[in-house]
Design an enzyme around this catalytic site. Structure first.
Site, mmCIF file in Angstrom:
data_model
loop_
_atom_site.group_PDB
_atom_site.id
_atom_site.type_symbol
_atom_site.label_atom_id
_atom_site.label_comp_id
_atom_site.label_asym_id
_atom_site.label_seq_id
_atom_site.Cartn_x
_atom_site.Cartn_y
_atom_site.Cartn_z
ATOM 1 N N VAL A 189 17.339 39.551 51.562
ATOM 2 C CA VAL A 189 17.504 38.229 52.152
ATOM 3 C C VAL A 189 18.026 37.277 51.089
ATOM 4 O O VAL A 189 17.503 37.227 49.974
ATOM 5 C CB VAL A 189 16.156 37.690 52.697
ATOM 6 C CG1 VAL A 189 16.329 36.295 53.296
ATOM 7 C CG2 VAL A 189 15.567 38.630 53.728
ATOM 8 N N CYS A 190 19.075 36.532 51.444
ATOM 9 C CA CYS A 190 19.564 35.492 50.518
ATOM 10 C C CYS A 190 20.042 34.295 51.330
ATOM 11 O O CYS A 190 19.955 34.281 52.555
ATOM 12 C CB CYS A 190 20.650 36.025 49.596
ATOM 13 S SG CYS A 190 22.241 36.294 50.368
ATOM 14 N N SER A 191 20.560 33.311 50.661
ATOM 15 C CA SER A 191 20.974 32.078 51.324
ATOM 16 C C SER A 191 21.973 32.340 52.442
ATOM 17 O O SER A 191 21.781 31.916 53.574
ATOM 18 C CB SER A 191 21.584 31.102 50.318
ATOM 19 O OG SER A 191 20.661 30.787 49.323
ATOM 20 N N THR B 292 24.647 39.315 48.627
ATOM 21 C CA THR B 292 23.595 40.302 48.786
ATOM 22 C C THR B 292 24.099 41.508 49.576
ATOM 23 O O THR B 292 23.635 42.620 49.371
ATOM 24 C CB THR B 292 22.362 39.664 49.449
ATOM 25 O OG1 THR B 292 22.020 38.494 48.713
ATOM 26 C CG2 THR B 292 21.177 40.591 49.426
ATOM 27 N N GLU C 163 19.188 33.713 55.196
ATOM 28 C CA GLU C 163 17.836 33.176 55.390
ATOM 29 C C GLU C 163 17.506 32.932 56.861
ATOM 30 O O GLU C 163 16.402 33.212 57.314
ATOM 31 C CB GLU C 163 17.718 31.865 54.606
ATOM 32 C CG GLU C 163 16.407 31.158 54.737
ATOM 33 C CD GLU C 163 16.361 29.855 53.974
ATOM 34 O OE1 GLU C 163 15.282 29.242 53.973
ATOM 35 O OE2 GLU C 163 17.371 29.451 53.377
#
Length: 99
Positions: free
Chosen positions: A7-9, A14, A39
């Protein structure tokens, strides 16, 4: 099969790390589903995951995710490993968290 969620922005960088982790898993003979989401999509994907790794830019979210999903292994990806896109090391961390 091991299910590893990243999970990333936004999910873009990612996703590249997830591809490297998939390659590392194949090289090690590990059967794994590894995918990345932004996210906003995390809640809809955490239930399917055996382990959740959060991008370093969102490491502040780890306590919140752990509280929301007790018992689920959740941790932040090391900034250096993330920056180097070191799929093998991040895969090893995910597998270690599962135990």
């Amino acid at each position: 099969m091991t299910n590893i969620l990243l999970v990333c922005s936004g999910g873009m960088s990612t996703s590249m790390l997830a591809e490297r982790m998939v390659a590392a898993a194949k090289a090690k003979g590990v059967e794994a589903k590894i995918w990345a989401v932004g996210e906003q999509a995390a809640d809809g994907n955490v239930g399917e995951a055996d382990v959740v790794l959060v991008g370093p830019q969102m490491r502040f979210k780890v306590p919140e995710l752990k509280a929301a999903y007790p018992g689920k292994p959740i941790d932040a990806i090391d900034m250096r490993d993330y920056g180097m896109m070191n799929g093998e090391v991040v895969l090893d961390k995910a597998l270690a968290l599962i135990g």
